[in-house]
Enzyme design. Structure first.
Site, PDB file in Angstrom:
ATOM      1  CG  HIS A 112      40.210  45.725  33.781  1.00 45.71           C
ATOM      2  ND1 HIS A 112      41.452  44.965  33.131  1.00 45.71           N
ATOM      3  CD2 HIS A 112      40.134  46.645  32.771  1.00 45.71           C
ATOM      4  CE1 HIS A 112      41.692  45.777  31.818  1.00 45.71           C
ATOM      5  NE2 HIS A 112      40.812  46.720  31.882  1.00 45.71           N
ATOM      6  CG  HIS A 114      44.542  49.716  31.937  1.00 44.79           C
ATOM      7  ND1 HIS A 114      44.320  50.652  30.938  1.00 44.79           N
ATOM      8  CD2 HIS A 114      43.394  48.844  32.165  1.00 44.79           C
ATOM      9  CE1 HIS A 114      43.181  50.494  30.602  1.00 44.79           C
ATOM     10  NE2 HIS A 114      42.673  49.585  31.381  1.00 44.79           N
ATOM     11  CE1 TYR A 139      53.094  30.615  48.341  1.00 46.82           C
ATOM     12  CE2 TYR A 139      55.211  29.982  47.823  1.00 46.82           C
ATOM     13  CZ  TYR A 139      54.182  30.193  48.674  1.00 46.82           C
ATOM     14  OH  TYR A 139      54.216  29.657  49.869  1.00 46.82           O
TER      15      TYR A 139
END
Length: 238
Positions: A112, A114, A139
């Protein structure tokens, strides 16, 4: 020297304990991934988290850890019941990570971030709630696939885990399983069977967001015949 003795001397697992210990190997991999994400500008300050599934346990970065400067022994080790057994206090997104592993049996590594362009995309407006970006490159279709938007909740809110698990189940039932979601104002969560796979999804997702924003959202999406060819030839999940 006997054949058995030769094998013992040349066995890489004997010379590198981390290779024979899955937890230690996972620690090293998480640190490596955090370092490369920071070096390439995909993460900043203490934003983001990384985890790996090791058997029935999970390793996850500590809360508020700077991903570019992780220390292997400080990573949080959490058992199958969700109880922490070692390391610094686990990331506040632990519940989300555990639910993704439970919802998608192929998931073994989660990242994860930002990432700037993806967070910016949520601020300026995504393409749709079910697909944050249009299929503008082959892609993106092949390596990323559908990426739904998850409505804003505060960082670590356990309700996000329910929403993401529901999205995973919904897309799997439709035959188009997902590899990522985008958290509104917080950034992408991506996963895969290993670190390399998860990173490939993250990189393609962030760079496609960058392309779309740089071109003022003008590119038209690939048409159905082109998408059908990608499904047929490459097994694209679209």
């Amino acid at each position: 020297m006997t054949e058995a003795m030769t094998e013992a001397v040349t066995d890489p697992a004997m010379s590198d304990p981390a290779m024979s210990d899955p937890v230690e190997a996972a620690r090293r991999e998480i640190v490596r991934v955090g370092t490369t994400l920071f070096a390439r500008g995909y993460v900043h300050a203490s934003a983001g988290n990384i985890s790996a599934q090791v058997g029935d346990s999970h390793l996850i970065t500590p809360t508020d850890a700077a991903l570019g400067f992780l220390e292997p022994d400080r990573l949080a080790l959490v058992d199958a019941q969700g109880d922490q057994r070692a390391g610094d206090r686990a990331s506040k997104t632990l519940t989300l990570h555990r639910r993704i592993y439970a919802a998608d049996p192929t998931a073994r590594f989660i990242v994860h971030t930002h990432s700037t362009h993806l967070v910016g995309l949520t601020l300026s407006g995504v393409w749709s709630q079910d697909d944050v970006l249009p299929p503008i490159t082959p892609y993106y279709v092949m390596k990323v696939g559908h990426v739904p938007l998850v409505p804003y909740h505060r960082p670590g809110d356990p309700r996000v885990a329910d929403l993401v698990a529901a999205r995973i189940a919904e897309r799997a039932a439709r035959g188009t399983p997902i590899r990522a979601v985008l958290l509104d104002r917080l950034g992408p969560v991506v996963w895969g069977p290993d670190a390399a796979s998860a990173l490939a999804v993250l990189e393609e997702l962030e760079e496609t967001a960058r392309l779309w924003l740089l071109t003022d959202r003008r590119p038209a999406p690939l048409m159905e015949p082109e998408l059908a060819e990608l499904r047929s030839v490459f097994g694209a999940r679209w």
